[in-house]
Design a protein around this motif. Structure first.
Motif, PDB file in Angstrom:
ATOM      1  N   ASP A 270       0.817  -1.218   0.000  1.00  0.00           N
ATOM      2  CA  ASP A 270       0.000   0.000   0.000  1.00  0.00           C
ATOM      3  C   ASP A 270       0.849   1.266   0.000  1.00  0.00           C
ATOM      4  O   ASP A 270       0.321   2.374   0.118  1.00  0.00           O
ATOM      5  N   CYS A 271       2.175   1.127  -0.126  1.00  0.00           N
ATOM      6  CA  CYS A 271       3.069   2.275  -0.270  1.00  0.00           C
ATOM      7  C   CYS A 271       3.414   2.447  -1.753  1.00  0.00           C
ATOM      8  O   CYS A 271       3.062   1.615  -2.585  1.00  0.00           O
ATOM      9  N   CYS A 272       4.099   3.521  -2.078  1.00  0.00           N
ATOM     10  CA  CYS A 272       4.431   3.749  -3.482  1.00  0.00           C
ATOM     11  C   CYS A 272       5.721   4.543  -3.620  1.00  0.00           C
ATOM     12  O   CYS A 272       6.193   5.160  -2.659  1.00  0.00           O
ATOM     13  N   ASN A 273       6.304   4.509  -4.822  1.00  0.00           N
ATOM     14  CA  ASN A 273       7.347   5.459  -5.186  1.00  0.00           C
ATOM     15  C   ASN A 273       6.669   6.808  -5.401  1.00  0.00           C
ATOM     16  O   ASN A 273       5.806   6.939  -6.273  1.00  0.00           O
ATOM     17  N   SER A 274       7.030   7.790  -4.612  1.00  0.00           N
ATOM     18  CA  SER A 274       6.398   9.105  -4.722  1.00  0.00           C
ATOM     19  C   SER A 274       7.393  10.143  -5.218  1.00  0.00           C
ATOM     20  O   SER A 274       8.493  10.257  -4.669  1.00  0.00           O
ATOM     21  N   PRO A 275       7.037  10.933  -6.259  1.00  0.00           N
ATOM     22  CA  PRO A 275       7.911  12.023  -6.689  1.00  0.00           C
ATOM     23  C   PRO A 275       8.091  13.064  -5.582  1.00  0.00           C
ATOM     24  O   PRO A 275       9.079  13.791  -5.573  1.00  0.00           O
ATOM     25  N   SER A 276       7.126  13.152  -4.687  1.00  0.00           N
ATOM     26  CA  SER A 276       7.087  14.134  -3.596  1.00  0.00           C
ATOM     27  C   SER A 276       7.011  15.564  -4.134  1.00  0.00           C
ATOM     28  O   SER A 276       7.535  15.853  -5.210  1.00  0.00           O
ATOM     29  N   ASP A 277       6.330  16.422  -3.376  1.00  0.00           N
ATOM     30  CA  ASP A 277       6.093  17.801  -3.827  1.00  0.00           C
ATOM     31  C   ASP A 277       5.581  17.766  -5.260  1.00  0.00           C
ATOM     32  O   ASP A 277       6.023  18.528  -6.132  1.00  0.00           O
ATOM     33  N   PHE A 278       4.629  16.861  -5.495  1.00  0.00           N
ATOM     34  CA  PHE A 278       4.165  16.570  -6.847  1.00  0.00           C
ATOM     35  C   PHE A 278       2.975  17.453  -7.204  1.00  0.00           C
ATOM     36  O   PHE A 278       1.996  17.519  -6.471  1.00  0.00           O
ATOM     37  N   GLY A 279       3.086  18.131  -8.323  1.00  0.00           N
ATOM     38  CA  GLY A 279       1.997  18.978  -8.790  1.00  0.00           C
ATOM     39  C   GLY A 279       2.425  19.736 -10.024  1.00  0.00           C
ATOM     40  O   GLY A 279       3.558  19.618 -10.498  1.00  0.00           O
ATOM     41  N   PHE A 280       1.536  20.547 -10.543  1.00  0.00           N
ATOM     42  CA  PHE A 280       1.834  21.275 -11.768  1.00  0.00           C
ATOM     43  C   PHE A 280       2.805  22.429 -11.540  1.00  0.00           C
ATOM     44  O   PHE A 280       3.307  23.011 -12.509  1.00  0.00           O
ATOM     45  N   HIS A 281       3.083  22.749 -10.271  1.00  0.00           N
ATOM     46  CA  HIS A 281       4.121  23.748  -9.986  1.00  0.00           C
ATOM     47  C   HIS A 281       5.507  23.182 -10.280  1.00  0.00           C
ATOM     48  O   HIS A 281       6.472  23.947 -10.413  1.00  0.00           O
ATOM     49  N   ASN A 282       5.614  21.865 -10.391  1.00  0.00           N
ATOM     50  CA  ASN A 282       6.882  21.211 -10.731  1.00  0.00           C
ATOM     51  C   ASN A 282       6.764  20.484 -12.065  1.00  0.00           C
ATOM     52  O   ASN A 282       7.189  19.332 -12.213  1.00  0.00           O
ATOM     53  N   ALA A 283       6.150  21.148 -13.028  1.00  0.00           N
ATOM     54  CA  ALA A 283       5.998  20.584 -14.369  1.00  0.00           C
ATOM     55  C   ALA A 283       6.114  21.697 -15.400  1.00  0.00           C
ATOM     56  O   ALA A 283       5.734  22.842 -15.141  1.00  0.00           O
ATOM     57  N   LEU A 284       6.639  21.353 -16.566  1.00  0.00           N
ATOM     58  CA  LEU A 284       6.749  22.290 -17.681  1.00  0.00           C
ATOM     59  C   LEU A 284       6.052  21.685 -18.899  1.00  0.00           C
ATOM     60  O   LEU A 284       6.112  20.473 -19.119  1.00  0.00           O
ATOM     61  N   SER A 285       5.415  22.546 -19.666  1.00  0.00           N
ATOM     62  CA  SER A 285       4.737  22.089 -20.878  1.00  0.00           C
ATOM     63  C   SER A 285       5.248  22.869 -22.084  1.00  0.00           C
ATOM     64  O   SER A 285       5.232  24.102 -22.078  1.00  0.00           O
ATOM     65  N   PRO A 286       5.699  22.170 -23.134  1.00  0.00           N
ATOM     66  CA  PRO A 286       6.181  22.876 -24.333  1.00  0.00           C
ATOM     67  C   PRO A 286       5.057  23.390 -25.219  1.00  0.00           C
ATOM     68  O   PRO A 286       5.257  24.295 -26.026  1.00  0.00           O
ATOM     69  N   ASP A 287       3.860  22.800 -25.080  1.00  0.00           N
ATOM     70  CA  ASP A 287       2.779  23.131 -26.012  1.00  0.00           C
ATOM     71  C   ASP A 287       1.415  23.289 -25.347  1.00  0.00           C
ATOM     72  O   ASP A 287       0.395  23.396 -26.032  1.00  0.00           O
ATOM     73  N   GLY A 288       1.380  23.281 -24.006  1.00  0.00           N
ATOM     74  CA  GLY A 288       0.102  23.378 -23.303  1.00  0.00           C
ATOM     75  C   GLY A 288      -0.573  22.040 -23.103  1.00  0.00           C
ATOM     76  O   GLY A 288      -1.603  21.962 -22.417  1.00  0.00           O
TER      77      GLY A 288
END
Length: 267
Positions: A136-154
């Motif tokens: 029931d545990c997982c590999n977590s990126p942590s502090d995960f959200g769109f504030h830590n993501a980039l999009s080249p095309d939306g």
């Protein structure tokens, strides 16, 4: 990257002795809150699931930063953050106003949230200190959200910033995803995101209940993170940016925290 997860910068080289890494440059920009749609939510969930494929889990990550494996640990994390805020340095800007906010506004709401979790745990017959099963545990990126993501095309997303990553409670990942205030995610996506993560990771039925139970806990946690400006690290900002800039930032962050608390109190 070696396991076929391509939604991240490609690692090119590293120097373990110097704790340095070199990654490919990612073209893109952060999404605006108004742009986020069901496609982006699906992409985020798919990335979490990809990070938990068997070949990736075999890497045997250490626990994530502030990892929580029981309800008691989730609550203790927030208790510790509030305790730190109650002991802010004497020279911090707006200290009197901030202390009054913590004492008169934040603490009563946190005590109510804590009590709701206690009642909910009793109704679910959930032991406070029993740790989650490994499955029931997982590999977590942590502090995960769109504030830590980039999009080249939306549309396409590249996820970044994994220094806090590790093994964790997936309910913490979900709550962080919806509670981080930098690029808010509409709570209307919560049920589908939870269902997708649950199915993709093969989690037990109580995962959804744990997510719902902990949501306000993590709203309070992120409010505390917003107030980090009032902690000793703020001295460094004063040194490099000047006392006036630090004072302005403290005021801005306190205003954000006050608005966040209103949304928690309304739930």
């Amino acid at each position: 990257w070696g396991c076929g997860v391509r939604e991240v910068p490609e690692p090119l080289a590293c120097d373990l002795a110097q704790h340095m890494g070199l990654y490919s440059f990612v073209e893109g920009r952060k999404l605006e809150h108004s742009e986020i749609n069901a496609h982006h939510i699906e992409s985020a969930a798919a990335f979490v699931i990809a990070c938990n494929q068997e070949s990736v889990r075999e890497a045997g990550l250490a626990p994530a930063s502030e990892a929580c494996f029981s309800l008691a640990q989730h609550l203790n994390t927030v208790d510790c953050r509030i305790s730190r805020l109650e002991s802010m340095p004497e020279d911090v800007p707006l200290r009197t106003r901030a202390e009054a906010f913590i004492r008169s506004d934040l603490l009563p709401v946190w005590n109510r949230v804590r009590r709701v979790v206690e009642i909910g745990a009793t109704e679910l017959d959930c032991d406070w200190t029993t740790p989650l099963q490994t499955a029931d545990c997982c590999n977590s990126p942590s502090d995960f959200g769109f504030h830590n993501a980039l999009s080249p095309d939306g549309k396409m997303l590249h996820f970044l910033d994994f220094e806090y990553a590790g093994i964790d409670d997936p309910a913490k990942l979900v709550c962080d995803f919806f509670c981080q205030p930098h690029i808010p995610v509409d709570i209307a996506y919560f049920p589908h995101f939870v269902s997708t993560i649950s199915g993709g990771l093969g989690l037990s039925p109580d995962f959804r209940a744990r997510c719902e139970l902990l949501l306000d806990v993590y709203r309070v946690k992120w409010l505390c993170i917003v107030l980090n400006e009032f902690l000793p690290g703020g001295v460094d900002r004063r040194t490099w940016a000047g006392a006036g800039v630090w004072s302005q930032r403290c005021g801005d962050q306190l205003a954000i925290a006050e608005n966040l608390l209103k949304s928690i109190a309304a739930t």
